[in-house]
Scaffold this motif. Structure first.
Motif, short mmCIF file in Angstrom:
data_model
loop_
_atom_site.label_atom_id
_atom_site.label_comp_id
_atom_site.label_asym_id
_atom_site.label_seq_id
_atom_site.Cartn_x
_atom_site.Cartn_y
_atom_site.Cartn_z
N ARG A 24 -3.38 20.21 65.33
CA ARG A 24 -4.80 20.41 65.62
C ARG A 24 -5.00 21.49 66.68
O ARG A 24 -5.87 22.34 66.55
CB ARG A 24 -5.43 19.10 66.08
CG ARG A 24 -5.80 18.16 64.94
CD ARG A 24 -6.49 16.93 65.46
NE ARG A 24 -6.97 16.09 64.38
CZ ARG A 24 -7.06 14.77 64.43
NH1 ARG A 24 -6.70 14.14 65.54
NH2 ARG A 24 -7.51 14.08 63.40
N ALA B 124 -6.85 24.85 65.52
CA ALA B 124 -8.18 25.03 66.10
C ALA B 124 -8.27 26.37 66.83
O ALA B 124 -9.21 27.15 66.64
CB ALA B 124 -8.51 23.89 67.07
N LYS C 89 -13.20 25.98 57.23
CA LYS C 89 -14.65 26.10 57.41
C LYS C 89 -15.39 25.00 56.66
O LYS C 89 -16.33 24.40 57.19
CB LYS C 89 -15.11 27.47 56.91
CG LYS C 89 -16.61 27.71 57.05
CD LYS C 89 -16.97 29.10 56.54
CE LYS C 89 -18.47 29.35 56.63
NZ LYS C 89 -18.82 30.71 56.13
N ASN D 225 -14.93 21.79 58.52
CA ASN D 225 -15.44 21.80 59.90
C ASN D 225 -16.61 22.76 60.04
O ASN D 225 -16.52 23.78 60.74
CB ASN D 225 -14.32 22.21 60.87
CG ASN D 225 -13.09 21.33 60.76
OD1 ASN D 225 -13.02 20.27 61.35
ND2 ASN D 225 -12.11 21.80 60.00
N LYS E 277 -19.30 22.73 61.69
CA LYS E 277 -19.80 22.95 63.05
C LYS E 277 -18.95 23.96 63.81
O LYS E 277 -19.44 24.65 64.70
CB LYS E 277 -19.85 21.62 63.82
CG LYS E 277 -20.93 20.67 63.33
CD LYS E 277 -21.07 19.46 64.22
CE LYS E 277 -19.87 18.55 64.14
NZ LYS E 277 -20.06 17.31 64.93
N TRP E 278 -17.67 24.07 63.44
CA TRP E 278 -16.80 25.02 64.11
C TRP E 278 -17.17 26.45 63.75
O TRP E 278 -17.07 27.36 64.58
CB TRP E 278 -15.34 24.74 63.76
CG TRP E 278 -14.79 23.61 64.58
CD1 TRP E 278 -15.05 22.29 64.43
CD2 TRP E 278 -13.91 23.72 65.70
NE1 TRP E 278 -14.39 21.56 65.38
CE2 TRP E 278 -13.67 22.40 66.17
CE3 TRP E 278 -13.29 24.78 66.34
CZ2 TRP E 278 -12.85 22.14 67.25
CZ3 TRP E 278 -12.46 24.52 67.42
CH2 TRP E 278 -12.25 23.21 67.87
N TRP F 120 -10.96 19.73 69.99
CA TRP F 120 -10.03 19.81 68.87
C TRP F 120 -9.28 18.50 68.65
O TRP F 120 -8.77 18.25 67.57
CB TRP F 120 -9.06 20.98 69.00
CG TRP F 120 -8.27 21.12 70.26
CD1 TRP F 120 -8.52 21.97 71.30
CD2 TRP F 120 -7.06 20.43 70.62
NE1 TRP F 120 -7.57 21.85 72.28
CE2 TRP F 120 -6.66 20.91 71.89
CE3 TRP F 120 -6.30 19.45 69.99
CZ2 TRP F 120 -5.52 20.44 72.54
CZ3 TRP F 120 -5.16 18.99 70.63
CH2 TRP F 120 -4.78 19.47 71.89
N ASP G 108 -12.61 16.30 66.97
CA ASP G 108 -13.57 16.80 66.00
C ASP G 108 -13.07 18.04 65.27
O ASP G 108 -13.76 19.04 65.18
CB ASP G 108 -14.89 17.12 66.72
CG ASP G 108 -16.06 17.24 65.75
OD1 ASP G 108 -15.88 16.87 64.58
OD2 ASP G 108 -17.13 17.71 66.16
N PHE G 109 -11.83 17.97 64.77
CA PHE G 109 -11.29 19.10 64.01
C PHE G 109 -10.36 18.57 62.93
O PHE G 109 -9.37 17.89 63.22
CB PHE G 109 -10.53 20.06 64.92
CG PHE G 109 -10.09 21.32 64.21
CD1 PHE G 109 -10.99 22.35 63.97
CD2 PHE G 109 -8.78 21.47 63.78
CE1 PHE G 109 -10.60 23.50 63.31
CE2 PHE G 109 -8.37 22.62 63.12
CZ PHE G 109 -9.29 23.64 62.89
N ASP G 110 -10.69 18.86 61.67
CA ASP G 110 -9.89 18.40 60.54
C ASP G 110 -9.08 19.55 59.96
O ASP G 110 -9.57 20.69 59.86
CB ASP G 110 -10.79 17.81 59.45
CG ASP G 110 -11.48 16.54 59.90
OD1 ASP G 110 -10.82 15.72 60.57
OD2 ASP G 110 -12.68 16.36 59.60
#
Length: 260
Positions: A25, A29, A107, A110, A112-113, A148, A151-153
């Motif tokens: 991650r 990220a 993308k 995620n 929001k990223w 990260w 909240d990061f897949d």
């Protein structure tokens, strides 16, 4: 004549990358966030000079430790000793996909990223919308770990669900055999070896210099500071590659004396 240039290796090895979802991650990220800036990088005068030396037959085989493909953009066709971040590979089934395809998958997972990166590029670093991202002067992206971690897949392999990693040689990994053999063969058969912008600290690089030396090929180096191969280098130019290589191109060759 052969050449390589070094741009460093990844600090965490594949073993840690595989075992630790936290390590993956953190890597992906930061890499995802910095990709737009990374891919905008352009070749410099040294890249173009080397490509020109290839075209006129002065450089026969180029071996690079760089993973950024700037040599390709300049027109060279190097052996990528340590792979390239432009490819992503599955560690389980070996499936390879382009980095651009991987970026799109990230993308989609995620959204929001993607907005956060836009916020960063719009000059709003550190805001909640940008996930606390900060652009460092060296181009790296700092991200508060709480973002990260929580909240990061990360995409998995579409073929087998396996772990995806950049197709690069990470710290402690071995260079793939076919790639290593190609570079070794070039080193054994060269009439001279030119080391460009490298301290030759990695064993994969030093081994090539040693093979060329054992084959009685003279070695020249253009690099600021010492190298691991100084004892077998017969011509050392302590200067920036971008200053020296265009001059070599103008002269058409570089005379390298045999080491005594």
């Amino acid at each position: 004549m052969n050449s390589w240039s070094c741009n460093g290796e990844f600090k965490s090895g594949t073993t840690e990358f595989v075992r630790s979802i936290r390590a993956r991650r953190r890597y992906w990220a930061r890499s995802y966030a910095g990709w737009r800036r990374f891919r905008r990088a352009q070749p410099n005068t040294a890249h173009y000079a080397l490509a020109s030396l290839e075209r006129i037959g002065r450089v026969h085989t180029m071996v690079t430790q760089n993973v950024d493909r700037l040599h390709h953009r300049a027109g060279s066709k190097p052996v990528e000793l340590h792979g390239s971040v432009y490819e992503v590979i599955c560690l389980d089934c070996g499936t390879s996909i382009s980095r651009e395809s991987f970026q799109e998958q990230v993308k989609d997972l995620n959204p929001k990223w993607a907005l956060a990166i836009d916020s960063l590029e719009e000059g709003q670093p550190g805001s909640s919308r940008s996930f606390g991202m900060q652009q460092r002067p060296d181009g790296d992206i700092e991200i508060d770990e709480k973002f990260w971690e929580q909240d990061f897949d990360i995409p998995s392999c579409s073929q087998c669900g396996g772990v995806l990693k950049p197709d690069v040689v990470m710290f402690g990994d071995n260079v793939p055999r076919e790639r290593a053999d190609s570079a070794k063969e070039a080193a054994r058969n060269c009439d001279a070896l030119l080391v460009v912008g490298s301290a030759v600290m990695t064993m994969s690089a030093f081994r090539l210099a040693r093979l060329a030396h054992e084959a009685n090929a003279p070695i020249a180096a253009i690099n600021i500071g010492g190298t691991r191969a100084d004892s077998i280098i017969s011509l050392k130019i302590n200067a920036r590659c971008g200053e020296i290589l265009p001059r070599v191109l103008q002269m058409g060759s570089l005379a390298v004396p045999s080491i005594s």
